[in-house]
Design an enzyme around this catalytic site. Structure first.
Site, PDB file in Angstrom:
ATOM      1  N   GLY A   8       0.786  -1.019  -0.177  1.00 17.88           N
ATOM      2  CA  GLY A   8       0.419   0.026   0.103  1.00 17.88           C
ATOM      3  C   GLY A   8       0.507   1.072  -0.154  1.00 17.88           C
ATOM      4  O   GLY A   8       0.558   2.505   0.290  1.00 17.88           O
ATOM      5  N   LEU A  10       1.369   3.838  -2.318  1.00 17.72           N
ATOM      6  CA  LEU A  10       1.014   4.701  -2.574  1.00 17.72           C
ATOM      7  C   LEU A  10       0.076   5.609  -1.939  1.00 17.72           C
ATOM      8  O   LEU A  10      -0.265   6.152  -2.866  1.00 17.72           O
ATOM      9  CB  LEU A  10       0.672   4.310  -4.595  1.00 17.72           C
ATOM     10  CG  LEU A  10       2.305   4.081  -5.105  1.00 17.72           C
ATOM     11  CD1 LEU A  10       1.160   3.976  -6.447  1.00 17.72           C
ATOM     12  CD2 LEU A  10       3.627   4.512  -4.975  1.00 17.72           C
ATOM     13  N   GLY A  11      -0.598   5.346  -0.741  1.00 14.90           N
ATOM     14  CA  GLY A  11      -1.416   5.830  -0.363  1.00 14.90           C
ATOM     15  C   GLY A  11      -0.803   7.264   0.706  1.00 14.90           C
ATOM     16  O   GLY A  11       0.305   7.681   0.031  1.00 14.90           O
ATOM     17  N   ASP A  34       1.831  -1.315  -4.677  1.00 12.68           N
ATOM     18  CA  ASP A  34       0.850  -1.429  -4.732  1.00 12.68           C
ATOM     19  C   ASP A  34      -0.479  -1.963  -5.475  1.00 12.68           C
ATOM     20  O   ASP A  34       0.802  -2.527  -6.454  1.00 12.68           O
ATOM     21  CB  ASP A  34       0.284   0.516  -4.195  1.00 12.68           C
ATOM     22  CG  ASP A  34      -0.615   0.999  -4.183  1.00 12.68           C
ATOM     23  OD1 ASP A  34       0.266   1.375  -2.757  1.00 12.68           O
ATOM     24  OD2 ASP A  34      -1.793   0.674  -3.969  1.00 12.68           O
ATOM     25  N   ILE A  35      -1.065  -2.277  -5.342  1.00 11.42           N
ATOM     26  CA  ILE A  35      -2.182  -2.691  -5.979  1.00 11.42           C
ATOM     27  C   ILE A  35      -2.219  -1.940  -8.011  1.00 11.42           C
ATOM     28  O   ILE A  35      -2.658  -2.082  -8.840  1.00 11.42           O
ATOM     29  CB  ILE A  35      -3.569  -2.469  -6.028  1.00 11.42           C
ATOM     30  CG1 ILE A  35      -4.343  -3.848  -6.547  1.00 11.42           C
ATOM     31  CG2 ILE A  35      -4.542  -1.616  -5.613  1.00 11.42           C
ATOM     32  CD1 ILE A  35      -5.353  -4.614  -5.805  1.00 11.42           C
ATOM     33  N   ARG A  36      -2.150  -0.115  -7.168  1.00  9.58           N
ATOM     34  CA  ARG A  36      -1.752   0.412  -8.704  1.00  9.58           C
ATOM     35  C   ARG A  36      -0.553   0.939  -8.984  1.00  9.58           C
ATOM     36  O   ARG A  36       0.593   1.260  -7.881  1.00  9.58           O
ATOM     37  CB  ARG A  36      -3.365   1.471  -8.718  1.00  9.58           C
ATOM     38  CG  ARG A  36      -2.922   2.125  -7.188  1.00  9.58           C
ATOM     39  CD  ARG A  36      -3.683   3.315  -6.991  1.00  9.58           C
ATOM     40  NE  ARG A  36      -3.837   3.941  -5.353  1.00  9.58           N
ATOM     41  CZ  ARG A  36      -2.882   4.874  -5.196  1.00  9.58           C
ATOM     42  NH1 ARG A  36      -2.876   5.411  -6.275  1.00  9.58           N
ATOM     43  NH2 ARG A  36      -2.382   5.326  -3.833  1.00  9.58           N
ATOM     44  N   TYR A 141     -14.247  -0.801  10.409  1.00  9.66           N
ATOM     45  CA  TYR A 141     -12.614  -0.196  10.500  1.00  9.66           C
ATOM     46  C   TYR A 141     -12.281  -0.881  11.836  1.00  9.66           C
ATOM     47  O   TYR A 141     -11.375  -1.396  11.859  1.00  9.66           O
ATOM     48  CB  TYR A 141     -12.683   0.634  10.257  1.00  9.66           C
ATOM     49  CG  TYR A 141     -11.672   1.645  10.230  1.00  9.66           C
ATOM     50  CD1 TYR A 141     -10.023   1.115   9.058  1.00  9.66           C
ATOM     51  CD2 TYR A 141     -10.590   2.908  11.404  1.00  9.66           C
ATOM     52  CE1 TYR A 141      -9.121   1.418   9.407  1.00  9.66           C
ATOM     53  CE2 TYR A 141      -9.228   2.811  11.143  1.00  9.66           C
ATOM     54  CZ  TYR A 141      -8.875   3.006   9.956  1.00  9.66           C
ATOM     55  OH  TYR A 141      -7.359   2.890   9.785  1.00  9.66           O
ATOM     56  N   LYS A 145      -9.835  -3.618  13.267  1.00  8.35           N
ATOM     57  CA  LYS A 145      -8.103  -2.883  13.856  1.00  8.35           C
ATOM     58  C   LYS A 145      -7.871  -3.314  14.881  1.00  8.35           C
ATOM     59  O   LYS A 145      -6.687  -3.971  15.342  1.00  8.35           O
ATOM     60  CB  LYS A 145      -8.231  -0.936  14.345  1.00  8.35           C
ATOM     61  CG  LYS A 145      -7.737  -0.747  13.366  1.00  8.35           C
ATOM     62  CD  LYS A 145      -6.872  -0.927  11.872  1.00  8.35           C
ATOM     63  CE  LYS A 145      -6.406  -0.054  11.200  1.00  8.35           C
ATOM     64  NZ  LYS A 145      -5.326  -0.595   9.768  1.00  8.35           N
TER      65      LYS A 145
HETATM   66  P1  NAD Z   1      -4.291   5.314   1.782  1.00  7.23           P
HETATM   67  O1  NAD Z   1      -6.278   4.761   1.576  1.00  7.23           O
HETATM   68  O2  NAD Z   1      -3.130   6.887   1.996  1.00  7.23           O
HETATM   69  O3  NAD Z   1      -3.944   3.840   0.689  1.00  7.23           O
HETATM   70  C1  NAD Z   1      -3.692   2.786   1.498  1.00  7.23           C
HETATM   71  C2  NAD Z   1      -3.331   1.861   0.082  1.00  7.23           C
HETATM   72  O4  NAD Z   1      -3.683   1.176  -0.373  1.00  7.23           O
HETATM   73  C3  NAD Z   1      -3.663   2.193  -1.458  1.00  7.23           C
HETATM   74  O5  NAD Z   1      -2.581   3.290  -1.891  1.00  7.23           O
HETATM   75  C4  NAD Z   1      -4.639   1.755  -2.196  1.00  7.23           C
HETATM   76  O6  NAD Z   1      -3.682   1.571  -3.572  1.00  7.23           O
HETATM   77  C5  NAD Z   1      -4.076   0.273  -2.281  1.00  7.23           C
HETATM   78  N1  NAD Z   1      -4.332  -1.390  -1.904  1.00  7.23           N
HETATM   79  C6  NAD Z   1      -6.201  -1.251  -1.618  1.00  7.23           C
HETATM   80  N2  NAD Z   1      -6.050  -2.288  -1.775  1.00  7.23           N
HETATM   81  C7  NAD Z   1      -5.191  -3.318  -1.867  1.00  7.23           C
HETATM   82  C8  NAD Z   1      -4.701  -4.342  -2.311  1.00  7.23           C
HETATM   83  N3  NAD Z   1      -5.899  -5.099  -2.380  1.00  7.23           N
HETATM   84  N4  NAD Z   1      -3.489  -4.563  -2.350  1.00  7.23           N
HETATM   85  C9  NAD Z   1      -2.414  -3.821  -2.630  1.00  7.23           C
HETATM   86  N5  NAD Z   1      -2.711  -2.336  -1.882  1.00  7.23           N
HETATM   87  C10 NAD Z   1      -4.354  -2.380  -1.321  1.00  7.23           C
HETATM   88  O7  NAD Z   1      -3.942   4.555   3.441  1.00  7.23           O
HETATM   89  P2  NAD Z   1      -2.975   5.227   4.553  1.00  7.23           P
HETATM   90  O8  NAD Z   1      -3.476   6.868   5.085  1.00  7.23           O
HETATM   91  O9  NAD Z   1      -1.946   5.278   3.864  1.00  7.23           O
HETATM   92  O10 NAD Z   1      -3.282   4.179   5.564  1.00  7.23           O
HETATM   93  C11 NAD Z   1      -2.159   2.891   5.760  1.00  7.23           C
HETATM   94  C12 NAD Z   1      -2.252   2.399   6.543  1.00  7.23           C
HETATM   95  O11 NAD Z   1      -2.666   3.383   7.776  1.00  7.23           O
HETATM   96  C13 NAD Z   1      -3.985   1.595   7.081  1.00  7.23           C
HETATM   97  O12 NAD Z   1      -3.304   0.376   7.921  1.00  7.23           O
HETATM   98  C14 NAD Z   1      -4.826   2.617   7.871  1.00  7.23           C
HETATM   99  O13 NAD Z   1      -5.851   2.160   8.507  1.00  7.23           O
HETATM  100  C15 NAD Z   1      -3.871   3.390   8.723  1.00  7.23           C
HETATM  101  N6  NAD Z   1      -3.829   4.258   9.549  1.00  7.23           N
HETATM  102  C16 NAD Z   1      -3.922   5.665   8.402  1.00  7.23           C
HETATM  103  C17 NAD Z   1      -4.167   6.497   8.971  1.00  7.23           C
HETATM  104  C18 NAD Z   1      -4.237   7.953   8.388  1.00  7.23           C
HETATM  105  O14 NAD Z   1      -5.010   9.512   9.074  1.00  7.23           O
HETATM  106  N7  NAD Z   1      -3.674   7.591   7.210  1.00  7.23           N
HETATM  107  C19 NAD Z   1      -4.349   6.813  10.358  1.00  7.23           C
HETATM  108  C20 NAD Z   1      -4.661   5.589  11.355  1.00  7.23           C
HETATM  109  C21 NAD Z   1      -4.258   4.792  11.190  1.00  7.23           C
END
Ligand code: NAD
Length: 318
Positions: A8, A10-11, A34-36, A141, A145
């Site tokens: 993941g 690219l998130g 990442d998936i994309r 969610y 978690k």
């Molecule tokens: P995000 O949604 O920005 O990124 C998630 C990434 O996962 C995306 O790039 C997406 O393309 C990729 N993805 C989706 N399906 C997939 C698959 N099947 N295989 C591979 N990749 C896949 O999320 P983020 O904010 O970067 O969060 C990352 C982690 O941190 C998560 O576990 C989230 O719960 C946790 N988290 C984030 C926050 C926040 O504020 N951003 C807060 C608490 C916890």
């Protein structure tokens, strides 16, 4: 951490984490997946592989190809999207995690995955929520978690996998946009303050949630992964926080720099329900005691930096 696989990547978190790890460790040993794929630096300036974490074979194959010793598992569906699509959330958040843990076991790799303040629920003490407390979340969610934290502890106890985690609060950043969480307003508000001087907030006044600026979140992740494991009483996951505020307080802080900025409210019932079930503030003392957690950015300092950075990058999302 020497050879690091990030899922993941690219998130919102991975886009910045990948670059930071490539700066600190050997760049060609930090494998973003990442998936994309997109045109971000994370995807372009080092090793990148398309990887769907719901396929165990695919993760193991890539982990073996690069002989990884560390897995940072970020692929997930975030709180608001998970509530809109609970079955998909279960399949990705639990299935992906299990596959990533199995890969860590097979590779004897150190493992990190973030939990969230979403792991708490309506019966959790709301103020200075303790490290060890009631966890009965009301959202898919949150269920994912809590189950994920337990699963990571299980892999540590049963298979001695070195699993570690942080309960991140809402993360505020200016590079990649947030991915569909409940705290996304705290990022969107900056773009709109600069673009249109007006932001319509989907969370109502007086709703406190914990937040953290991305540089502090990345440092916390790295510090925890580098911590001496003999010091860790807890593993999955540590409370961490940097600030707790309601939307009107963030708006007030932004107005110090953009005086004609206005906030209005149009509450989204789903995201408000999620926010209401989360803590107002978090106690991070276990993280401070066990591995020296510290932060650099409070609300005022984060606000100045966000505005400066967005103005510098031309305020474009993504
Ligand atoms: P995000 O949604 O920005 O990124 C998630 C990434 O996962 C995306 O790039 C997406 O393309 C990729 N993805 C989706 N399906 C997939 C698959 N099947 N295989 C591979 N990749 C896949 O999320 P983020 O904010 O970067 O969060 C990352 C982690 O941190 C998560 O576990 C989230 O719960 C946790 N988290 C984030 C926050 C926040 O504020 N951003 C807060 C608490 C916890």
């Amino acid at each position: 951490m020497k050879r690091i696989l990030i899922t993941g990547a690219l998130g919102q978190i991975g886009t910045e984490l990948t670059l930071k790890l490539r700066e600190i460790y050997r760049g060609d040993f930090v494998i973003a997946t990442d998936i994309r794929k997109n045109d971000s630096e994370a995807a372009q300036n080092g090793p990148f592989e398309i990887l769907d974490v719901t396929s165990l074979n695919s993760i193991i194959e890539i982990a073996k190809k690069y002989k990884v010793d560390t897995i940072i598992h970020l692929a997930a569906l975030l709180s608001a999207k998970a509530e809109a699509s609970p079955l998909n959330a279960w399949n990705l958040n639990m299935g992906g995690l299990l596959n990533a843990l199995e890969t860590a076991r097979e590779m004897n790799a150190q493992f990190f995955t973030p939990s969230s303040i979403g792991a708490f629920g309506p019966t959790t003490p709301k103020t200075l929520t303790p490290q060890d407390t009631v966890m009965r979340p009301a959202t898919m969610y949150g269920v994912n978690k809590v189950a994920g934290e337990l699963l990571c502890d299980y892999y540590h106890r049963k298979y001695a996998v070195d699993t570690r985690g942080l309960r991140f609060p809402g993360l505020i950043s200016y590079i990649a946009p947030p991915g569909g969480g409940t705290t996304d307003y705290a990022v969107e508000i900056f773009y709109e303050a600069i673009n249109s001087r007006n932001y319509t907030c989907y969370i109502k006044e007086g709703t406190y949630m914990d937040m953290m600026y991305m540089p502090d979140a990345l440092n916390a992740l790295i510090d925890l992964m580098e911590a001496d494991s003999s010091r860790l009483t807890h593993r999955n996951s540590f409370n961490v926080t940097a600030m707790s505020f309601a939307p009107e307080q963030l708006a007030l802080e932004i107005r110090k720099h953009i005086p004609d900025f206005e906030i209005t409210y149009k509450v989204d019932p789903i995201r408000q329900m999620i926010a209401d079930s989360w803590p107002n503030s978090i106690d991070a003392s276990a993280a401070e005691a066990e591995w020296g957690f510290k932060i650099e950015y409070d609300l005022a300092k984060m606000t100045v930096d966000m505005i400066q950075k967005l103005l510098r990058k031309g305020n474009k999302k993504g």
